[in-house]
Design an enzyme around this catalytic site. Structure first.
Site, mmCIF file in Angstrom:
data_model
loop_
_atom_site.group_PDB
_atom_site.id
_atom_site.type_symbol
_atom_site.label_atom_id
_atom_site.label_comp_id
_atom_site.label_asym_id
_atom_site.label_seq_id
_atom_site.Cartn_x
_atom_site.Cartn_y
_atom_site.Cartn_z
ATOM 1 N N LYS A 46 0.799 -1.239 0.000
ATOM 2 C CA LYS A 46 0.000 0.000 0.000
ATOM 3 C C LYS A 46 0.830 1.287 0.000
ATOM 4 O O LYS A 46 0.356 2.346 0.423
ATOM 5 C CB LYS A 46 -1.003 0.038 1.176
ATOM 6 C CG LYS A 46 -1.836 -1.198 1.383
ATOM 7 C CD LYS A 46 -2.337 -1.861 0.125
ATOM 8 C CE LYS A 46 -3.346 -1.064 -0.661
ATOM 9 N NZ LYS A 46 -3.568 -1.671 -2.001
ATOM 10 N N HIS A 112 7.970 -7.636 -2.745
ATOM 11 C CA HIS A 112 7.735 -6.985 -1.442
ATOM 12 C C HIS A 112 8.765 -7.455 -0.428
ATOM 13 O O HIS A 112 8.631 -7.181 0.763
ATOM 14 C CB HIS A 112 6.334 -7.326 -0.925
ATOM 15 C CG HIS A 112 5.224 -6.724 -1.729
ATOM 16 N ND1 HIS A 112 5.100 -5.369 -1.922
ATOM 17 C CD2 HIS A 112 4.192 -7.283 -2.404
ATOM 18 C CE1 HIS A 112 4.034 -5.124 -2.674
ATOM 19 N NE2 HIS A 112 3.468 -6.270 -2.984
ATOM 20 N N SER A 143 -4.886 3.048 3.912
ATOM 21 C CA SER A 143 -5.019 2.320 2.648
ATOM 22 C C SER A 143 -5.201 0.822 2.908
ATOM 23 O O SER A 143 -6.031 0.157 2.293
ATOM 24 C CB SER A 143 -3.766 2.579 1.801
ATOM 25 O OG SER A 143 -3.928 2.078 0.508
#
Ligand code: A3P
Length: 302
Positions: A46, A112, A143
């Protein structure tokens, strides 16, 4: 760290259920065959990863993945290296049809992974480039709150705002601790191959950020190129375009079926002010804000 059931933990980080603890611990990504012109977008969830990827795709039209018609999503390196299952059937079809390994160069991929679990030695050895995106963690929490309510049918969320804040602070959310994730990508020795950009600077000055990225990649752009990037990566432009992307799959994100795009929501800086109570903000400042400045002054925090 407080463990969450079904969420593998490796090197002190918590991961989404799709990640495989054994593969993370055995550093399966180390054996991925990197190429010298690979570019990898890395970021905490996010933080604006999708936006940055779309910006990169608009900057240059020769990424290997663009030769594959409808498959517009940049390939998630993690899915080919440290996952034990795919997010959903459509995603599996996409990932199996277009393997990162088979993509023509130059490859644009995303990950990630924290720096400590990423093969950082290949950055220098092979000249691989990473662009790491960071964002004010309070906006990340907002978010996250909206995203997880629909992602994987709410499997990662109770849908409760207070619990979302608490679980972030207590490192019970995927990829936490956030401070470590951001800080580890500032580690010494990889500076030449890692460019740091922030969500906030992209909002403030996208043309400037695009020029900075072009310098880093040593691939100059014209003014017309930069205009095109700005025009085609607005929230509105991405809202409709990305809904067509296979990455937004109703099995993975049910709201996609209703025409809602969870990867492009409000797209503003400072939405946290509409959500955090004074007490939540102060708690956040004392637990996270106090650590941020000591890591790097360029990490966004408000
Ligand atoms: P919000 O939920 O605060 O709106 P990621 O891609 O890493 O999952 O990040 C998602 C966040 O990036 C969401 O933040 C999303 O709206 C925002 N985003 C996506 N596209 C954007 C754009 N073109 N401009 C600004 N923000 C964008």
């Amino acid at each position: 760290m407080a463990q969450k059931e079904g969420y593998p933990e490796a090197d002190g980080y918590l991961f989404l259920p799709q990640y495989d603890k054994a593969k993370l611990e055995s550093r399966a990504t180390d054996s991925f065959n990197f190429r010298s012109d690979d570019v990898i977008v890395v970021g905490f969830l996010k933080s604006g990863n999708t936006w940055l990827l779309e910006v990169l795709k608009a900057m240059y039209n020769d990424w290997g993945l663009q030769k594959f018609g409808g498959a517009e999503a940049a390939m998630l390196l993690d899915e080919r290296t440290v996952f034990n299952s795919h997010f959903c059937r459509k995603h599996e079809e996409l990932v199996e049809a277009i393997k990162c390994e088979d993509l023509p160069s130059p490859r644009l991929m995303r990950s990630h992974l924290p720096a400590t679990l990423f093969p950082c030695h290949v950055l220098k050895e092979k000249g691989v480039k990473v662009i790491y995106i960071s964002r004010n963690p309070k906006d990340i929490v907002v978010s996250t709150y909206y995203f997880y309510k629909s992602f994987l049918h709410g499997a990662c969320s109770t849908g409760d705002w207070e619990e979302t804040v608490q679980s972030f602070l207590e490192d019970r959310q995927p990829l936490t601790p956030w401070v470590r994730h951001v800080g580890d990508w500032f580690q010494k020795g990889i500076e030449d191959n890692v460019l740091h950009v922030t969500y906030e600077e992209m909002k403030r000055d996208l043309p400037g950020t695009v020029r900075k990225i072009a310098d880093f990649l040593q691939r100059p752009l014209t003014i017309e190129d930069i205009d095109r990037v700005v025009r085609t990566t607005t929230v509105d432009a991405m809202q409709s375009r990305l809904l067509k992307m296979l990455i937004v799959d109703e099995e993975m994100v049910p709201k996609a079926a209703k025409g809602e795009n969870p990867f492009v929501r409000k797209g503003v800086v400072g939405d946290w002010k509409n959500h955090f109570t004074v007490a939540q903000s102060e708690l956040f400042d004392s637990k996270i804000g106090s650590k941020v400045r000591s890591i790097n002054p360029n990490i966004p925090y408000q």
